[in-house]
Design a protein around this motif. Structure first.
Motif, PDB file in Angstrom:
ATOM      1  N   LEU A  97      24.632   7.914  -4.067  1.00 35.18           N
ATOM      2  CA  LEU A  97      25.673   6.960  -4.173  1.00 35.18           C
ATOM      3  C   LEU A  97      26.268   6.872  -2.718  1.00 35.18           C
ATOM      4  O   LEU A  97      26.581   7.303  -1.948  1.00 35.18           O
ATOM      5  CB  LEU A  97      27.381   8.138  -4.314  1.00 35.18           C
ATOM      6  N   VAL A  98      26.773   4.960  -3.245  1.00 36.05           N
ATOM      7  CA  VAL A  98      26.321   4.531  -1.850  1.00 36.05           C
ATOM      8  C   VAL A  98      27.965   3.428  -2.200  1.00 36.05           C
ATOM      9  O   VAL A  98      28.483   3.395  -3.740  1.00 36.05           O
ATOM     10  CB  VAL A  98      25.873   3.133  -1.271  1.00 36.05           C
ATOM     11  N   GLN A  99      28.408   2.564  -1.259  1.00 37.32           N
ATOM     12  CA  GLN A  99      29.679   1.656  -1.543  1.00 37.32           C
ATOM     13  C   GLN A  99      28.571  -0.068  -1.458  1.00 37.32           C
ATOM     14  O   GLN A  99      27.701   0.409  -1.411  1.00 37.32           O
ATOM     15  CB  GLN A  99      30.652   1.643  -0.664  1.00 37.32           C
ATOM     16  N   THR A 100      29.618  -0.706  -2.347  1.00 40.75           N
ATOM     17  CA  THR A 100      28.890  -1.898  -2.267  1.00 40.75           C
ATOM     18  C   THR A 100      28.294  -2.283  -0.862  1.00 40.75           C
ATOM     19  O   THR A 100      29.586  -2.645   0.415  1.00 40.75           O
ATOM     20  CB  THR A 100      30.105  -2.606  -3.313  1.00 40.75           C
ATOM     21  N   GLY A 101      27.383  -2.965  -0.871  1.00 44.09           N
ATOM     22  CA  GLY A 101      26.814  -3.829   0.460  1.00 44.09           C
ATOM     23  C   GLY A 101      26.118  -2.792   1.295  1.00 44.09           C
ATOM     24  O   GLY A 101      25.017  -3.443   1.926  1.00 44.09           O
ATOM     25  N   ALA A 102      25.865  -2.022   0.614  1.00 43.12           N
ATOM     26  CA  ALA A 102      24.892  -0.703   1.202  1.00 43.12           C
ATOM     27  C   ALA A 102      23.470  -0.823   0.863  1.00 43.12           C
ATOM     28  O   ALA A 102      23.553  -1.920   0.282  1.00 43.12           O
ATOM     29  CB  ALA A 102      25.413   0.556   0.815  1.00 43.12           C
ATOM     30  N   SER A 103      23.472  -0.459   1.915  1.00 43.78           N
ATOM     31  CA  SER A 103      21.314  -0.774   1.069  1.00 43.78           C
ATOM     32  C   SER A 103      21.036   1.292   1.085  1.00 43.78           C
ATOM     33  O   SER A 103      21.914   2.218   1.369  1.00 43.78           O
ATOM     34  CB  SER A 103      20.604  -0.677   2.723  1.00 43.78           C
ATOM     35  N   LEU A 104      19.649   1.419   0.539  1.00 42.37           N
ATOM     36  CA  LEU A 104      19.409   2.300   0.116  1.00 42.37           C
ATOM     37  C   LEU A 104      17.707   2.016  -0.400  1.00 42.37           C
ATOM     38  O   LEU A 104      17.451   0.808  -0.138  1.00 42.37           O
ATOM     39  CB  LEU A 104      20.038   2.941  -1.374  1.00 42.37           C
ATOM     40  N   ARG A 105      16.814   3.550   0.371  1.00 37.94           N
ATOM     41  CA  ARG A 105      15.676   3.038   0.094  1.00 37.94           C
ATOM     42  C   ARG A 105      14.868   3.786  -0.785  1.00 37.94           C
ATOM     43  O   ARG A 105      15.388   5.363  -0.358  1.00 37.94           O
ATOM     44  CB  ARG A 105      14.452   3.251   2.099  1.00 37.94           C
ATOM     45  N   LEU A 106      14.572   3.562  -1.921  1.00 38.29           N
ATOM     46  CA  LEU A 106      13.600   4.213  -3.080  1.00 38.29           C
ATOM     47  C   LEU A 106      11.936   4.775  -2.253  1.00 38.29           C
ATOM     48  O   LEU A 106      11.581   3.980  -1.493  1.00 38.29           O
ATOM     49  CB  LEU A 106      13.770   4.368  -4.208  1.00 38.29           C
ATOM     50  N   SER A 107      11.381   5.708  -2.395  1.00 36.16           N
ATOM     51  CA  SER A 107      10.139   6.049  -2.020  1.00 36.16           C
ATOM     52  C   SER A 107       9.365   7.020  -3.698  1.00 36.16           C
ATOM     53  O   SER A 107      10.158   7.396  -4.072  1.00 36.16           O
ATOM     54  CB  SER A 107       9.895   7.006  -1.262  1.00 36.16           C
ATOM     55  N   CYS A 108       8.182   6.393  -3.926  1.00 37.38           N
ATOM     56  CA  CYS A 108       7.700   7.484  -4.826  1.00 37.38           C
ATOM     57  C   CYS A 108       6.308   7.462  -4.391  1.00 37.38           C
ATOM     58  O   CYS A 108       5.626   7.028  -4.051  1.00 37.38           O
ATOM     59  CB  CYS A 108       7.356   6.063  -6.334  1.00 37.38           C
ATOM     60  N   ALA A 109       6.449   8.802  -4.867  1.00 39.16           N
ATOM     61  CA  ALA A 109       5.011   9.374  -4.366  1.00 39.16           C
ATOM     62  C   ALA A 109       3.298   9.721  -5.293  1.00 39.16           C
ATOM     63  O   ALA A 109       4.751  10.461  -6.865  1.00 39.16           O
ATOM     64  CB  ALA A 109       5.590  10.875  -3.538  1.00 39.16           C
ATOM     65  N   ALA A 110       2.756   9.327  -5.495  1.00 37.42           N
ATOM     66  CA  ALA A 110       2.451   9.464  -6.322  1.00 37.42           C
ATOM     67  C   ALA A 110       0.452  10.577  -6.118  1.00 37.42           C
ATOM     68  O   ALA A 110       0.470  10.924  -5.097  1.00 37.42           O
ATOM     69  CB  ALA A 110       1.055   8.477  -6.694  1.00 37.42           C
ATOM     70  N   SER A 111       0.232  11.391  -7.355  1.00 37.72           N
ATOM     71  CA  SER A 111      -1.103  11.542  -7.413  1.00 37.72           C
ATOM     72  C   SER A 111      -2.100  11.250  -7.709  1.00 37.72           C
ATOM     73  O   SER A 111      -1.217  10.685  -8.600  1.00 37.72           O
ATOM     74  CB  SER A 111      -0.498  13.495  -7.805  1.00 37.72           C
ATOM     75  N   GLY A 112      -3.438  11.904  -7.566  1.00 36.87           N
ATOM     76  CA  GLY A 112      -4.388  11.717  -8.801  1.00 36.87           C
ATOM     77  C   GLY A 112      -5.047  10.776  -7.813  1.00 36.87           C
ATOM     78  O   GLY A 112      -4.415  10.152  -7.087  1.00 36.87           O
ATOM     79  N   ARG A 113      -6.087  10.594  -8.262  1.00 40.06           N
ATOM     80  CA  ARG A 113      -7.638   9.991  -7.661  1.00 40.06           C
ATOM     81  C   ARG A 113      -7.059   8.273  -6.988  1.00 40.06           C
ATOM     82  O   ARG A 113      -6.991   7.659  -6.128  1.00 40.06           O
ATOM     83  CB  ARG A 113      -8.432  10.008  -7.421  1.00 40.06           C
ATOM     84  N   THR A 114      -6.810   7.431  -8.824  1.00 42.78           N
ATOM     85  CA  THR A 114      -6.922   6.105  -7.802  1.00 42.78           C
ATOM     86  C   THR A 114      -4.879   6.217  -8.245  1.00 42.78           C
ATOM     87  O   THR A 114      -4.054   6.509  -8.787  1.00 42.78           O
ATOM     88  CB  THR A 114      -7.143   6.039 -10.236  1.00 42.78           C
ATOM     89  N   PHE A 115      -5.272   5.486  -6.724  1.00 43.19           N
ATOM     90  CA  PHE A 115      -3.992   4.382  -6.145  1.00 43.19           C
ATOM     91  C   PHE A 115      -3.904   2.874  -5.520  1.00 43.19           C
ATOM     92  O   PHE A 115      -3.213   2.534  -6.467  1.00 43.19           O
ATOM     93  CB  PHE A 115      -3.336   5.653  -5.429  1.00 43.19           C
ATOM     94  N   SER A 116      -4.997   2.736  -4.881  1.00 43.42           N
ATOM     95  CA  SER A 116      -4.706   1.630  -4.395  1.00 43.42           C
ATOM     96  C   SER A 116      -5.674   0.872  -5.042  1.00 43.42           C
ATOM     97  O   SER A 116      -5.236  -0.180  -4.789  1.00 43.42           O
ATOM     98  CB  SER A 116      -6.298   1.854  -3.500  1.00 43.42           C
ATOM     99  N   ASN A 117      -5.946   1.307  -6.291  1.00 39.24           N
ATOM    100  CA  ASN A 117      -6.991  -0.116  -7.757  1.00 39.24           C
ATOM    101  C   ASN A 117      -5.562  -0.138  -8.763  1.00 39.24           C
ATOM    102  O   ASN A 117      -6.781  -1.204  -9.285  1.00 39.24           O
ATOM    103  CB  ASN A 117      -8.357   0.398  -7.662  1.00 39.24           C
ATOM    104  N   VAL A 118      -4.509   0.444  -8.636  1.00 36.72           N
ATOM    105  CA  VAL A 118      -3.675  -0.051  -9.605  1.00 36.72           C
ATOM    106  C   VAL A 118      -2.309  -1.098  -9.031  1.00 36.72           C
ATOM    107  O   VAL A 118      -2.040  -0.030  -7.874  1.00 36.72           O
ATOM    108  CB  VAL A 118      -3.744   1.003 -10.615  1.00 36.72           C
ATOM    109  N   GLY A 119      -1.803  -1.933  -9.822  1.00 37.79           N
ATOM    110  CA  GLY A 119      -0.565  -1.962 -10.201  1.00 37.79           C
ATOM    111  C   GLY A 119       0.510  -1.244  -9.864  1.00 37.79           C
ATOM    112  O   GLY A 119       0.133   0.151 -10.493  1.00 37.79           O
ATOM    113  N   MET A 120       1.736  -0.881  -9.272  1.00 35.43           N
ATOM    114  CA  MET A 120       2.686  -0.606  -9.468  1.00 35.43           C
ATOM    115  C   MET A 120       3.929  -1.275  -9.724  1.00 35.43           C
ATOM    116  O   MET A 120       4.394  -2.254  -9.008  1.00 35.43           O
ATOM    117  CB  MET A 120       2.906   0.659  -7.813  1.00 35.43           C
TER     118      MET A 120
END
Length: 127
Positions: free
Chosen positions: A11-34
């Motif tokens: 929960l943030v106020q208008t004008g603030a910043s947030l950074r979302l992160s997504c952690a992936a498991s599995g062998r194929t990551f570098s060769n797929v789009g996200m």
């Protein structure tokens, strides 16, 4: 088996910043789009941003210039830096893995192009 786990919402106020992160498991990551999608109350899931395996990025017009998507193939993460947040950015944000190699905005923005989804992280922007 692929698993995607999002974090960083809040929960943030208008004008603030947030950074979302997504952690992936599995062998194929570098060769797929996200990508990141979001779904607000009573609305359909909508495209936010995507990054190809070649690091080309795409953004919805509503977030262009405010959000930045990035990926770290060594860590198997894809992040979404969100600046100048607005109340209309309030939604559950989902990370997704692209199942095809078709690119261009019409392909990267379609939910049907993605086969694995995270559970979502809530972002609430108060006015």
């Amino acid at each position: 088996q692929v698993q995607l786990v999002e974090s960083g919402g809040g929960l943030v106020q208008t004008g603030a910043s947030l950074r979302l992160s997504c952690a992936a498991s599995g062998r194929t990551f570098s060769n797929v789009g996200m990508a990141w999608f979001r779904q607000g109350p009573g609305t359909e899931r909508e495209f936010v941003a995507a990054i190809t395996r070649g690091f080309t990025t795409y953004y919805a017009d509503s977030v262009k210039g405010r959000f930045t998507i990035s990926r770290d193939n060594a860590e198997k993460t894809v992040d979404l830096q969100m600046n100048s947040l607005k109340p209309e950015d309030t939604a559950v944000y989902y990370c997704a893995r692209k199942r095809t190699l078709l690119y261009g905005y019409e392909h990267v923005s379609a939910t049907s192009e993605y086969d694995y989804w995270g559970q979502g992280t809530q972002v609430t922007v108060s006015s």
